[in-house]
Design a protein around this motif. Structure first.
Motif, PDB file in Angstrom:
ATOM      1  N   UNK A 187       5.574 -17.803  -5.812  1.00 52.11           N
ATOM      2  CA  UNK A 187       5.187 -16.464  -5.376  1.00 52.11           C
ATOM      3  C   UNK A 187       4.973 -15.533  -6.556  1.00 52.11           C
ATOM      4  N   UNK A 188       4.052 -14.596  -6.367  1.00 50.57           N
ATOM      5  CA  UNK A 188       3.905 -13.462  -7.288  1.00 50.57           C
ATOM      6  C   UNK A 188       3.801 -12.215  -6.417  1.00 50.57           C
ATOM      7  N   UNK A 189       4.350 -11.116  -6.937  1.00 48.40           N
ATOM      8  CA  UNK A 189       4.447  -9.899  -6.132  1.00 48.40           C
ATOM      9  C   UNK A 189       3.475  -8.846  -6.638  1.00 48.40           C
ATOM     10  N   UNK A 190       2.675  -8.311  -5.712  1.00 50.26           N
ATOM     11  CA  UNK A 190       1.815  -7.174  -6.047  1.00 50.26           C
ATOM     12  C   UNK A 190       2.662  -5.918  -5.954  1.00 50.26           C
ATOM     13  N   UNK A 191       2.590  -5.084  -6.977  1.00 49.51           N
ATOM     14  CA  UNK A 191       3.459  -3.903  -7.031  1.00 49.51           C
ATOM     15  C   UNK A 191       2.648  -2.621  -7.170  1.00 49.51           C
ATOM     16  N   UNK A 192       3.212  -1.559  -6.667  1.00 47.95           N
ATOM     17  CA  UNK A 192       2.488  -0.300  -6.658  1.00 47.95           C
ATOM     18  C   UNK A 192       2.295   0.264  -8.062  1.00 47.95           C
ATOM     19  N   UNK A 193       1.053   0.671  -8.383  1.00 51.96           N
ATOM     20  CA  UNK A 193       0.835   1.372  -9.656  1.00 51.96           C
ATOM     21  C   UNK A 193       1.108   2.875  -9.509  1.00 51.96           C
ATOM     22  N   UNK A 194       1.334   3.328  -8.287  1.00 49.10           N
ATOM     23  CA  UNK A 194       1.549   4.761  -8.039  1.00 49.10           C
ATOM     24  C   UNK A 194       3.019   5.042  -7.748  1.00 49.10           C
ATOM     25  N   UNK A 195       3.518   6.183  -8.203  1.00 52.48           N
ATOM     26  CA  UNK A 195       4.898   6.543  -7.895  1.00 52.48           C
ATOM     27  C   UNK A 195       5.072   7.086  -6.477  1.00 52.48           C
ATOM     28  N   UNK A 196       3.998   7.602  -5.890  1.00 56.40           N
ATOM     29  CA  UNK A 196       4.113   8.188  -4.559  1.00 56.40           C
ATOM     30  C   UNK A 196       2.704   8.208  -3.964  1.00 56.40           C
ATOM     31  N   UNK A 197       2.489   7.459  -2.909  1.00 53.74           N
ATOM     32  CA  UNK A 197       1.132   7.395  -2.336  1.00 53.74           C
ATOM     33  C   UNK A 197       1.200   6.793  -0.948  1.00 53.74           C
ATOM     34  N   UNK A 198       0.256   7.228  -0.113  1.00 49.70           N
ATOM     35  CA  UNK A 198       0.062   6.545   1.171  1.00 49.70           C
ATOM     36  C   UNK A 198      -0.712   5.260   0.912  1.00 49.70           C
ATOM     37  N   UNK A 199      -0.382   4.233   1.680  1.00 47.64           N
ATOM     38  CA  UNK A 199      -1.204   3.020   1.662  1.00 47.64           C
ATOM     39  C   UNK A 199      -2.151   3.136   2.851  1.00 47.64           C
ATOM     40  N   UNK A 200      -3.440   3.329   2.557  1.00 49.85           N
ATOM     41  CA  UNK A 200      -4.401   3.512   3.646  1.00 49.85           C
ATOM     42  C   UNK A 200      -4.914   2.164   4.163  1.00 49.85           C
ATOM     43  N   UNK A 201      -4.854   1.164   3.333  1.00 50.48           N
ATOM     44  CA  UNK A 201      -5.322  -0.152   3.774  1.00 50.48           C
ATOM     45  C   UNK A 201      -5.127  -1.185   2.680  1.00 50.48           C
TER      46      UNK A 201
END
Lengths: 813, 159
Positions: free
Chosen positions: A47-61
């Motif tokens: 497995x590899x994990x995709x991680x957020x590049x943003x500190x605070x954001x809505x995920x729209x899709x």
């Protein structure tokens, strides 16, 4: 101390106290250890994990279609799956945030998991991450602890409505009276940084799921399992007995950081369930430095009500802890773990506390070696120096003035801690002697005449060990607690057996991360049974299906030396008792007439009436009919020992939050370069009372290691963010861990004041100087910079920071 | 698979011939293809030093090299130190001085210490510190490692 609490008689020992070479070393030195990444299972995917590049954001899709079609990809797990397949983790605050193992519709810190790719190998999995597209809608961020509480701050969790996770007031004694009687009130504000322990082995998980039996088998390098096994079961929505955790023989460092692993265990378990594959995930260092776990950063406002003679009548403090984007167990523990020792080694009977736990867009927290105490003591011990400075008193003298006296033990603190044993004067005096304190002050005077910035710092702190889980319930008011179920305990289990040929095997569940528990257990058992340590083998890993353990089991809060040793001794004594009963039966003697001598059980005074212990063992296993009537066959004894001092909090919020309380004194002499701000450590004495010393070589290792951690937190290490919420220390190039060039010579000393409430008199020693060093270095540098009018109220004290403080002070003049 | 390259590498005196992807890291080749799991991965960006091996006699970070770059090379890993069921004097000194706790950085530490004592049989404390400064240890605070390396020096000279 209450009468009913068990006390132990300490006898002379042959093996305990010797620097026995470790059993563990033979495998670890030859490349034969078994760490998490060394486990390979048939048909294992990666497995590899995709991680957020943003500190605070809505995920729209999220669009995973291209990644799914990439050759070698077997499946992808996203927040949408996680929301369907699991529950938020429970956490002990009145209104918990919805913390899942993966972001669902919003990300709240850089590095938060967003999706997991499962593929044939790690290279493919990582390549496929680049093919996932996520549509983010960035939101304003909140990065500062105090700004997080402002009504204007962006709110992280709508269901809470503010960024405050926990807020409580506590009153112990009579602070109003203390203020009235005080000659003066000294005030300070302190900011303790966010840093971690970054074990060199990162997190790892291998999970598989059987859809027919609906059972998970999960290999991981968690340092528990304790309470978090239950929490993961709740999150996965399964009965606890349907989830087996297995931990490999070796863990490459833990330091509390590895308790932050449990959300990843749930995440990889879900990836395994969704794909139907056995899934392995080994965290990489960048992931670790973005999103694993740090200690809790804290802002403290403190006031001390003092008499002119230096007597501290009371303290008032307001501490604001930051647990990052969410709050997860064992938080808000950092705010409460040190309740019983909140007034340190001093006779301070009045205390008003306000506790706030807040969220910001930063990485989440976990206990970090010293848990809570480096934060507490940085403010308390800096405060002691500020009081001394106000009064023109010597910083050593004010400590002696306020110490608890040796004849006051056991000493119950204003907050409910029961300090079992100590001689703080003796420990501190040894530290002073080691640095030759008077001479150092004289040298400092001369240095100052030459314009050199030399400083002497102390910290003298109580070292709590063996957490009583009761403390976590302080997040609730006494009224709220009365409605729920009380919590208390510190239990640890040990099984001891003698095999049919007379050798001893111990089964424990402490899951050590390098502390040498197997070696010490064999030393203890050798003493108890009169055998050689080489005749004792130890198996000491977690398997939640096979091992006996308790909700508090694991290696944390320096538990081993106090509670595990007592469990080992108790189990060994039960085994001895049974063997004596069998021998008495076979020798037709009374148990009281028997003694054990060099592998034999003999009738005292009749040397011809004896039998080999191995023959007793042989009878217990091979000739069960010969055993006394009603006795179980075989030679197995279990002890699940909990310390009777682990009681729930009372209605006044007093709690004995730990069980044994050691003590340590640091004395550090520094010189600061006024041109560069660089700190040079000239002398360092570190003196400890960890009770009876079990193995001096191992203790020295623990003390040196903890000093290095304390040094890192004081001068180098910080999980740093820019104002936009980006973590700027996501590699070891930027996150500075002390190397062999930075850790100076340290003069270590020991005073042994045995604990009356542990079988061997030992107290905890694992976290030790992590708690005391940041305060001591802060005090030393403050003393060095005092002629310039600089005060120290935050860490880490990098050359850059010190240089700026010096420039600021110069401008003021 | 297209693009795979055949390489020959001698590790701890044993010759191996394998096909590898050009982008395969040397440390993954050692651990996964040759099953020499004594070498550990701590950071994958060349800072922690846990993956240090000797490459044609010099210490290198095996996470910063591709396996194809090792074609024709001689490599020594921690598994190559002890022989005939007996610890190497350096390993013995590490045990004697309690120079390891969790043991995760130990393979890298042993490699840089071995290289140091081979090239400088009587190092000063400062030289030892400098030599091991490229390997991070979070357990020991380094003191007992430094003690062990200094104590191993005369034993290795006499070997």
């Amino acid at each position: 101390m209450p009468e009913h609490l068990k006390t132990f008689e300490h006898k002379k020992r042959n093996w305990v106290g010797k620097p026995l070479k470790r059993k563990e070393d033979l495998r670890l030195l030859t490349g034969r250890g078994t760490f998490m990444d060394d486990i390979r299972l048939p048909d294992m995917k990666h497995a590899a994990t995709l991680r957020s590049p943003y500190p605070h954001a809505w995920i729209k899709g999220i669009n995973v279609s291209e990644a799914l079609n990439f050759p070698g990809v077997r499946g992808i797990l996203t927040g949408e799956d996680v929301a369907k397949m699991s529950n938020p983790f429970p956490v002990g605050v009145p209104v918990p945030p919805k913390y899942y193992c993966c972001a669902i519709d919003k990300v709240r810190f850089v590095g938060e998991p967003v999706a997991v790719v499962v593929a044939d190998d790690r290279y493919v999995a990582e390549d496929a991450l680049d093919l996932i597209t996520v549509d983010y809608e960035p939101l304003p961020v909140v990065m500062d602890i105090e700004e997080a509480m402002s009504p204007e701050a962006p709110v992280l969790h709508d269901n809470i409505g503010s960024n405050i996770y926990s807020h409580r007031f506590f009153q112990y004694g009579d602070m109003d009276k203390a203020y009235k009687e005080a000659d003066l009130v000294v005030k300070g504000k302190f900011h303790f940084p966010k840093y971690g322990s970054t074990p060199i082995e990162t997190y790892g998980v291998i999970a598989s799921y059987n859809p027919f039996s609906e059972e998970f088998v999960i290999y991981n390098n968690y340092q528990g399992p304790f309470v978090n096994h239950s929490l993961v079961a709740i999150a996965l929505g399964i009965p606890e007995n349907k989830m087996r955790w297995i931990v490999p023989t070796d863990i490459g460092g833990g330091f509390g950081t590895k308790t932050g692993l449990y959300p990843s265990i749930a995440l990889i378990a879900l990836a395994a369930k969704k794909t139907g594959m056995t899934v392995k995930w080994i965290e990489d260092r960048r992931e670790h430095l973005l999103a694993s776990a740090t200690g809790t950063d804290r802002v403290t406002y403190m006031e001390a009500a003092v008499k002119k003679d230096g007597t501290i009548l009371g303290l008032k403090d307001k501490a604001i802890d930051n647990t990052g984007g969410y709050i997860r167990a064992p938080e808000p523990g950092c705010a409460y773990r040190s309740t019983g020792n909140h007034t340190g080694g001093y006779q301070i009977r009045n205390l008003d506390r306000e506790v706030l736990v807040v969220g910001t867009n930063k990485c989440l927290t976990a206990p970090n070696r010293g848990y809570t105490c480096q934060e507490l003591y940085f403010s308390l011990e800096r405060m002691i120096d500020l009081v001394a400075s106000e009064l023109g008193m010597d910083t050593a003298e004010i400590r002696f003035k306020n110490f608890i006296q040796p004849d006051q033990f056991p000493y119950t603190t204003a907050t409910g801690g029961i300090y079992d044993a100590g001689d703080y004067q003796k420990v501190f005096q040894m530290a002073l002697d080691k640095i030759d304190y008077k001479k150092m002050r004289e040298e400092q005077r001369k240095a100052r005449e030459q314009g050199r910035l030399m400083g002497i710092g102390f910290s003298t702190v109580v070292d709590p060990s063996v957490t009583n889980i009761a403390y976590v319930t302080l997040a609730l008011t006494p009224e709220e607690r009365a409605k729920g179920h009380p919590k208390s305990g510190s239990g640890e289990a040990v099984i001891i057996k003698m095999d049919p040929l007379g050798k001893v095997h111990v089964i424990a569940c402490t899951n050590p991360q390098g502390q040498g528990h197997d070696t010490v257990i064999s030393q203890i058992v050798a003493d108890e049974l009169g055998v050689h340590p080489d005749d004792v083998t130890v198996s000491n890993v977690v398997d939640t299906h096979d091992r006996v353990y308790s909700i508090t089991t694991g290696s944390y809060s320096s538990r081993f030396s106090s509670v595990v040793t007592t469990a080992v001794v108790t189990a060994a004594r039960r085994l001895t008792e049974k063997m004596l009963k069998i021998a008495a039966h076979l020798l037709e003697a009374n148990v009281k007439e028997l003694e054990i001598q060099e592998g034999k059980i003999c009738v005292k005074g009749s040397p011809d009436k004896s039998m080999q212990m191995r023959h007793v063992a042989g009878t217990a296993h091979w000739n069960q009919a010969a055993l006394p009537e009603g006795m179980d066959a075989g030679l197995y004894e279990t002890c699940l020992y909990t310390m009777p001092t682990s009681q729930p909090p009372d209605e006044l919020d007093r709690v004995n939050s730990s069980n044994t309380y050691g003590f340590m004194a640091e004395a550090i002499v520094v010189e600061v370069d006024p041109e560069t701000g660089e700190v040079k450590i000239l002398k360092w004495a570190s003196v400890h009372d960890a009770g009876t010393i079990l193995n001096p070589a191992l203790l020295e290792g623990q003390v040196m290691g903890s000093c290095a951690h304390g040094l890192g937190g004081s001068l180098y290490e910080e999980w740093a963010y820019d104002e936009n919420g980006q973590c700027i220390t996501a590699s070891f190039q930027d996150y500075l861990v002390p190397t062999a060039m930075e850790v100076p010579k340290i003069d270590i000393g020991h005073v042994e004041i045995p604990s009356p409430i542990t079988a061997l008199g030992s107290k905890g020693a694992g976290e030790s100087s992590c708690m005391s060093v940041p305060a001591c270095i802060g005090n030393a540098i403050a003393d060095a910079l005092a002629p310039l009018g600089v005060t120290i109220s935050e860490l880490p004290l990098s050359p850059n920071k010190i240089w700026h403080l010096i420039q600021k002070a110069k401008k003021k003049r | 698979m297209a693009g795979r390259r055949r390489i020959t590498v001698k590790v701890n005196g044993v010759e191996y011939e394998r096909e590898v992807d050009p982008k395969r890291l040397l440390v993954d080749f050692l651990r996964d293809d040759l099953e020499l799991i004594g070498t550990h991965v701590g950071c994958e960006h060349g800072f922690c030093g846990a993956c240090t091996v000797l490459f044609n006699g010099r210490s290198i970070r095996s996470c910063l090299m591709f396996a194809v770059q090792a074609d024709g090379a001689e490599i020594m890993t921690v598994e190559g130190l002890a022989g005939d069921g007996k610890l190497h004097p350096l390993q013995e000194a590490f045990r004697e001085h309690h120079a390891l706790q969790c043991g995760f950085c130990t393979p890298g530490m042993l490699m840089v210490a071995y290289e140091l004592l081979r090239d400088n049989p009587d190092p000063t404390e400062e030289e030892v510190r400098l030599a091991i400064a490229g390997v991070l240890c979070r357990c020991t605070g380094y003191k007992q490692i430094i003690d062990a390396v200094i104590a191993a020096a005369p034993k290795m000279r006499g070997k």
